[in-house]
Design an enzyme around this catalytic site. Structure first.
Site, mmCIF file in Angstrom:
data_model
loop_
_atom_site.group_PDB
_atom_site.id
_atom_site.type_symbol
_atom_site.label_atom_id
_atom_site.label_comp_id
_atom_site.label_asym_id
_atom_site.label_seq_id
_atom_site.Cartn_x
_atom_site.Cartn_y
_atom_site.Cartn_z
ATOM 1 N N LYS A 13 0.834 -1.212 0.000
ATOM 2 C CA LYS A 13 0.000 0.000 0.000
ATOM 3 C C LYS A 13 0.871 1.266 0.000
ATOM 4 O O LYS A 13 0.645 2.174 -0.779
ATOM 5 C CB LYS A 13 -0.918 0.031 1.241
ATOM 6 C CG LYS A 13 -1.884 -1.136 1.322
ATOM 7 C CD LYS A 13 -2.845 -0.989 2.496
ATOM 8 C CE LYS A 13 -2.182 -1.110 3.868
ATOM 9 N NZ LYS A 13 -1.741 -2.458 4.214
ATOM 10 N N ARG A 84 -10.018 1.633 8.808
ATOM 11 C CA ARG A 84 -9.567 0.255 8.934
ATOM 12 C C ARG A 84 -10.591 -0.630 9.622
ATOM 13 O O ARG A 84 -10.338 -1.800 9.862
ATOM 14 C CB ARG A 84 -8.287 0.259 9.756
ATOM 15 C CG ARG A 84 -7.231 -0.702 9.277
ATOM 16 C CD ARG A 84 -5.961 -0.231 9.904
ATOM 17 N NE ARG A 84 -4.876 -1.125 9.863
ATOM 18 C CZ ARG A 84 -3.719 -0.840 9.273
ATOM 19 N NH1 ARG A 84 -3.564 0.275 8.601
ATOM 20 N NH2 ARG A 84 -2.712 -1.671 9.370
ATOM 21 N N ARG A 119 11.428 -6.316 4.674
ATOM 22 C CA ARG A 119 11.244 -4.863 4.513
ATOM 23 C C ARG A 119 12.185 -4.078 5.436
ATOM 24 O O ARG A 119 12.331 -4.395 6.612
ATOM 25 C CB ARG A 119 9.792 -4.513 4.836
ATOM 26 C CG ARG A 119 9.535 -3.020 4.867
ATOM 27 C CD ARG A 119 8.096 -2.680 4.629
ATOM 28 N NE ARG A 119 7.206 -3.133 5.693
ATOM 29 C CZ ARG A 119 5.879 -3.006 5.630
ATOM 30 N NH1 ARG A 119 5.319 -2.470 4.561
ATOM 31 N NH2 ARG A 119 5.129 -3.435 6.615
ATOM 32 N N ARG A 152 10.940 -2.294 11.049
ATOM 33 C CA ARG A 152 9.852 -1.947 11.981
ATOM 34 C C ARG A 152 9.692 -3.066 12.993
ATOM 35 O O ARG A 152 9.759 -4.229 12.641
ATOM 36 C CB ARG A 152 8.544 -1.790 11.189
ATOM 37 C CG ARG A 152 8.275 -0.396 10.723
ATOM 38 C CD ARG A 152 7.172 -0.327 9.729
ATOM 39 N NE ARG A 152 5.939 -1.010 10.138
ATOM 40 C CZ ARG A 152 4.828 -1.008 9.402
ATOM 41 N NH1 ARG A 152 4.788 -0.378 8.253
ATOM 42 N NH2 ARG A 152 3.752 -1.640 9.814
ATOM 43 N N ARG A 163 -0.822 -9.341 12.887
ATOM 44 C CA ARG A 163 -1.336 -8.267 12.018
ATOM 45 C C ARG A 163 -2.245 -8.839 10.939
ATOM 46 O O ARG A 163 -3.255 -8.236 10.586
ATOM 47 C CB ARG A 163 -0.175 -7.493 11.394
ATOM 48 C CG ARG A 163 0.479 -6.550 12.394
ATOM 49 C CD ARG A 163 1.828 -6.098 11.936
ATOM 50 N NE ARG A 163 1.801 -5.333 10.709
ATOM 51 C CZ ARG A 163 2.864 -5.192 9.911
ATOM 52 N NH1 ARG A 163 4.005 -5.768 10.217
ATOM 53 N NH2 ARG A 163 2.766 -4.460 8.831
HETATM 54 P P1 ADP Z 1 0.394 -2.455 7.682
HETATM 55 O O1 ADP Z 1 -0.811 -2.168 6.888
HETATM 56 O O2 ADP Z 1 1.575 -2.812 6.822
HETATM 57 O O3 ADP Z 1 0.143 -3.437 8.785
HETATM 58 P P2 ADP Z 1 0.565 0.268 8.857
HETATM 59 O O4 ADP Z 1 1.829 1.035 8.831
HETATM 60 O O5 ADP Z 1 -0.565 0.743 8.000
HETATM 61 O O6 ADP Z 1 0.960 -1.224 8.493
HETATM 62 O O7 ADP Z 1 0.039 0.158 10.367
HETATM 63 C C1 ADP Z 1 0.871 -0.239 11.416
HETATM 64 C C2 ADP Z 1 0.069 -0.323 12.707
HETATM 65 O O8 ADP Z 1 -0.474 0.953 13.020
HETATM 66 C C3 ADP Z 1 -1.134 -1.259 12.662
HETATM 67 O O9 ADP Z 1 -0.780 -2.595 12.939
HETATM 68 C C4 ADP Z 1 -2.008 -0.641 13.772
HETATM 69 O O10 ADP Z 1 -1.542 -1.000 15.050
HETATM 70 C C5 ADP Z 1 -1.762 0.845 13.616
HETATM 71 N N1 ADP Z 1 -2.755 1.493 12.728
HETATM 72 C C6 ADP Z 1 -2.542 2.057 11.514
HETATM 73 N N2 ADP Z 1 -3.668 2.572 11.002
HETATM 74 C C7 ADP Z 1 -4.645 2.331 11.910
HETATM 75 C C8 ADP Z 1 -6.048 2.605 11.967
HETATM 76 N N3 ADP Z 1 -6.681 3.226 10.968
HETATM 77 N N4 ADP Z 1 -6.726 2.214 13.067
HETATM 78 C C9 ADP Z 1 -6.111 1.595 14.077
HETATM 79 N N5 ADP Z 1 -4.811 1.283 14.094
HETATM 80 C C10 ADP Z 1 -4.067 1.650 13.026
#
Ligand code: ADP
Length: 212
Positions: A13, A84, A119, A152, A163
């Site tokens: 993404k 999300r 990554r 990360r 996740r």
């Molecule tokens: P990915 O989609 O690769 O898991 P992100 O960088 O988008 O990684 O998100 C990392 C973490 O940040 C998620 O596992 C969650 O804990 C938190 N997070 C990100 N966006 C949201 C959201 N919209 N609502 C709740 N938690 C979020």
């Protein structure tokens, strides 16, 4: 115009959103990056979010909504990682923020694990690398700004599974939600970033866009 980019962790993404940003001249709003920046800046909301992120579960809605609130008013943007879950969708709708198109990046689980575990990210400029598929010229150093590359904490193997579970339980359902609204485009994102981008760029909606 608001584009929402969806897909499981590791679908690419962030990478695809950056390519769209360059080509369309729109803003890229990544909820994950916004949270990581809040942690870096010792923002109290970021501090509260940290433990949830490290476990691979969603942070509470009120934290992410508070952090995203002002940024969502930007006209032309790509939303990456927000909304999300259904509560967050509802929040957007209540605020009259309309999503015009949802790009759903589809990748199988084996590819996801391999992508996430390799990554690496620049701690200074945020550029994303992969140990095998997209290595930096000099190991551990960003090609663009010379910053150090890091992994990360939630990209470590034990957290990846969590996740993926979180995605399946709370986020995947939004795909049907947006499909029912008629604004969903599924994109096979199992190949490299150029192939994925070409598939998207071939879509009629993108050709019609008037951006630069
Ligand atoms: P990915 O989609 O690769 O898991 P992100 O960088 O988008 O990684 O998100 C990392 C973490 O940040 C998620 O596992 C969650 O804990 C938190 N997070 C990100 N966006 C949201 C959201 N919209 N609502 C709740 N938690 C979020």
């Amino acid at each position: 115009m608001k584009i929402l980019i969806m897909g499981p962790p590791g679908a690419g993404k962030g990478t695809i959103a950056e390519m769209l940003k360059e080509n369309l001249g729109v803003v890229h709003l990544s909820s994950g990056d916004i949270l990581r920046d809040a942690i870096k800046e010792n923002n109290p909301l970021g501090m509260k979010a940290k433990a949830f992120m490290e476990k691979g579960v969603l942070v509470p809605d009120e934290i992410i909504i508070e952090l995203m609130k002002e940024k969502l008013n930007t006209d032309d943007s790509i939303l990456d990682g927000f909304p999300r879950n259904l509560a967050q969708v509802k929040k957007l709708e209540d605020a009259n923020i309309q999503i015009d198109i949802v790009l759903n990046l589809q990748v199988n689980e084996e590819t996801i694990i391999s992508r996430i575990s390799g990554r690496r990210i620049c701690e200074k400029c945020g550029k994303i690398y992969h140990l095998k598929n997209m290595p930096s010229k000099k190991e551990g150093i960003c090609d663009i700004c010379g910053g150090n590359l890091y992994q990360r904490k939630d990209d470590e193997p034990q957290t990846i599974r969590e996740r993926l579970n979180t995605y399946k339980q709370q986020t995947e359902g939004l795909v049907n939600y947006y499909n029912d609204k008629g604004i969903l485009k599924n994109i096979d994102a199992g190949g490299n970033k150029e192939t994925t981008y070409d598939k998207m760029a071939g879509l009629e909606w993108l050709k019609k866009k008037k951006y630069r």
